[in-house]
Design a protein around this motif. Sequence first.
Motif, PDB file in Angstrom:
ATOM      1  N   HIS A  19       0.818  -1.215   0.000  1.00 46.37           N
ATOM      2  CA  HIS A  19       0.000   0.000   0.000  1.00 46.37           C
ATOM      3  C   HIS A  19       0.857   1.273   0.000  1.00 46.37           C
ATOM      4  N   GLU A  20       2.142   1.123  -0.271  1.00 47.22           N
ATOM      5  CA  GLU A  20       3.085   2.240  -0.372  1.00 47.22           C
ATOM      6  C   GLU A  20       3.129   3.082   0.902  1.00 47.22           C
ATOM      7  N   ALA A  21       2.993   2.425   2.041  1.00 47.03           N
ATOM      8  CA  ALA A  21       3.033   3.096   3.343  1.00 47.03           C
ATOM      9  C   ALA A  21       4.344   2.746   4.038  1.00 47.03           C
ATOM     10  N   THR A  22       4.675   3.533   5.050  1.00 49.01           N
ATOM     11  CA  THR A  22       5.856   3.270   5.864  1.00 49.01           C
ATOM     12  C   THR A  22       5.444   3.380   7.318  1.00 49.01           C
ATOM     13  N   ILE A  23       5.852   2.397   8.127  1.00 52.18           N
ATOM     14  CA  ILE A  23       5.565   2.455   9.554  1.00 52.18           C
ATOM     15  C   ILE A  23       6.857   2.308  10.336  1.00 52.18           C
ATOM     16  N   ASP A  24       6.810   2.734  11.582  1.00 51.69           N
ATOM     17  CA  ASP A  24       7.938   2.544  12.491  1.00 51.69           C
ATOM     18  C   ASP A  24       7.935   1.069  12.883  1.00 51.69           C
ATOM     19  N   GLU A  25       9.021   0.359  12.635  1.00 51.16           N
ATOM     20  CA  GLU A  25       9.088  -1.093  12.879  1.00 51.16           C
ATOM     21  C   GLU A  25       8.840  -1.473  14.335  1.00 51.16           C
ATOM     22  N   GLU A  26       9.236  -0.630  15.276  1.00 53.24           N
ATOM     23  CA  GLU A  26       9.081  -0.960  16.693  1.00 53.24           C
ATOM     24  C   GLU A  26       7.696  -0.631  17.240  1.00 53.24           C
ATOM     25  N   THR A  27       7.193   0.557  16.926  1.00 53.85           N
ATOM     26  CA  THR A  27       5.909   0.994  17.494  1.00 53.85           C
ATOM     27  C   THR A  27       4.722   0.657  16.609  1.00 53.85           C
ATOM     28  N   HIS A  28       4.973   0.320  15.344  1.00 54.19           N
ATOM     29  CA  HIS A  28       3.932   0.050  14.352  1.00 54.19           C
ATOM     30  C   HIS A  28       3.046   1.256  14.094  1.00 54.19           C
ATOM     31  N   LYS A  29       3.546   2.452  14.391  1.00 50.91           N
ATOM     32  CA  LYS A  29       2.801   3.679  14.092  1.00 50.91           C
ATOM     33  C   LYS A  29       3.188   4.159  12.703  1.00 50.91           C
ATOM     34  N   ILE A  30       2.248   4.821  12.056  1.00 48.52           N
ATOM     35  CA  ILE A  30       2.424   5.254  10.675  1.00 48.52           C
ATOM     36  C   ILE A  30       3.454   6.383  10.565  1.00 48.52           C
ATOM     37  N   VAL A  31       4.306   6.283   9.565  1.00 45.89           N
ATOM     38  CA  VAL A  31       5.254   7.347   9.240  1.00 45.89           C
ATOM     39  C   VAL A  31       4.797   8.015   7.940  1.00 45.89           C
ATOM     40  N   VAL A  32       4.480   7.179   6.919  1.00 44.53           N
ATOM     41  CA  VAL A  32       3.926   7.658   5.652  1.00 44.53           C
ATOM     42  C   VAL A  32       2.663   6.846   5.369  1.00 44.53           C
ATOM     43  N   GLN A  33       1.497   7.513   5.244  1.00 47.51           N
ATOM     44  CA  GLN A  33       0.211   6.831   5.066  1.00 47.51           C
ATOM     45  C   GLN A  33       0.124   6.074   3.746  1.00 47.51           C
ATOM     46  N   GLY A  34       0.625   6.640   2.660  1.00 49.41           N
ATOM     47  CA  GLY A  34       0.502   5.993   1.359  1.00 49.41           C
ATOM     48  C   GLY A  34      -0.960   5.711   1.051  1.00 49.41           C
ATOM     49  N   LYS A  35      -1.259   4.513   0.547  1.00 52.28           N
ATOM     50  CA  LYS A  35      -2.634   4.116   0.226  1.00 52.28           C
ATOM     51  C   LYS A  35      -3.214   3.172   1.281  1.00 52.28           C
ATOM     52  N   LEU A  36      -2.559   3.081   2.428  1.00 52.85           N
ATOM     53  CA  LEU A  36      -2.987   2.170   3.489  1.00 52.85           C
ATOM     54  C   LEU A  36      -4.326   2.631   4.067  1.00 52.85           C
ATOM     55  N   PRO A  37      -5.315   1.724   4.179  1.00 58.03           N
ATOM     56  CA  PRO A  37      -6.595   2.107   4.782  1.00 58.03           C
ATOM     57  C   PRO A  37      -6.403   2.587   6.223  1.00 58.03           C
ATOM     58  N   LYS A  38      -7.339   3.353   6.712  1.00 59.71           N
ATOM     59  CA  LYS A  38      -7.222   3.891   8.066  1.00 59.71           C
ATOM     60  C   LYS A  38      -7.716   2.910   9.128  1.00 59.71           C
ATOM     61  N   LEU A  39      -8.510   1.885   8.740  1.00 59.30           N
ATOM     62  CA  LEU A  39      -9.088   0.938   9.699  1.00 59.30           C
ATOM     63  C   LEU A  39      -8.665  -0.492   9.417  1.00 59.30           C
ATOM     64  N   VAL A  40      -8.485  -1.251  10.504  1.00 58.17           N
ATOM     65  CA  VAL A  40      -8.280  -2.691  10.404  1.00 58.17           C
ATOM     66  C   VAL A  40      -9.184  -3.352  11.437  1.00 58.17           C
ATOM     67  N   PHE A  41      -9.956  -4.346  11.000  1.00 57.47           N
ATOM     68  CA  PHE A  41     -10.815  -5.109  11.892  1.00 57.47           C
ATOM     69  C   PHE A  41     -10.061  -6.364  12.300  1.00 57.47           C
ATOM     70  N   VAL A  42      -9.938  -6.587  13.600  1.00 54.94           N
ATOM     71  CA  VAL A  42      -9.141  -7.689  14.130  1.00 54.94           C
ATOM     72  C   VAL A  42     -10.020  -8.672  14.886  1.00 54.94           C
ATOM     73  N   ASP A  43      -9.511  -9.898  15.061  1.00 56.45           N
ATOM     74  CA  ASP A  43     -10.230 -10.913  15.822  1.00 56.45           C
ATOM     75  C   ASP A  43      -9.640 -11.098  17.214  1.00 56.45           C
ATOM     76  N   THR A  44      -8.452 -10.566  17.442  1.00 56.61           N
ATOM     77  CA  THR A  44      -7.775 -10.715  18.726  1.00 56.61           C
ATOM     78  C   THR A  44      -6.816  -9.545  18.910  1.00 56.61           C
ATOM     79  N   ASN A  45      -6.314  -9.376  20.120  1.00 56.17           N
ATOM     80  CA  ASN A  45      -5.362  -8.301  20.425  1.00 56.17           C
ATOM     81  C   ASN A  45      -5.917  -6.906  20.139  1.00 56.17           C
ATOM     82  N   CYS A  46      -7.217  -6.697  20.387  1.00 54.14           N
ATOM     83  CA  CYS A  46      -7.802  -5.384  20.115  1.00 54.14           C
ATOM     84  C   CYS A  46      -7.602  -4.418  21.277  1.00 54.14           C
TER      85      CYS A  46
END
Length: 125
Positions: free
Chosen positions: A68-95
């Motif tokens: 999705h042409e995005a970049t995240i911080d490898e340790e925190t998993h926070k977004i650095v560059v949004q790119g085309k990455l959707p803003k939401l993810v639906f999860v089944d665990t670890n919410c």
Amino acid sequence: MASLISIIAISVDHQYKVARKAKGDKGEGEAQSFSICGDGGLVLSYVAVPSTELSYTHEAMMEIVERHEATIDEETHKIVVQGKLPKLVFVDTNCCNGKLGGRNDDNKYYYGMMKKLDSFHLIQR
């Protein structure tokens, strides 16, 4: 499959029964399938993992982020560059941590996308 992307949201789900049927029920450790789906149920990735631990899904999720042409911080998993990455993810665990007020800035994002518990697993809780 490596060129498919999602615009609105992504959904991730672990399924242990599918992998058990594939490997047989001999009691030889555990295995699960991990599926990543996009808009309209489009399968973006489908891999086998030993458990729901985040370390096992990291490689598959990083491939989706990069696709999705995005970049995240490898340790925190926070977004650095949004790119085309959707803003939401639906999860089944670890919410969340299962406690009132347990969602904070450190645990509400999953690979740069805001986590939401999917409705099926919400009803089960």
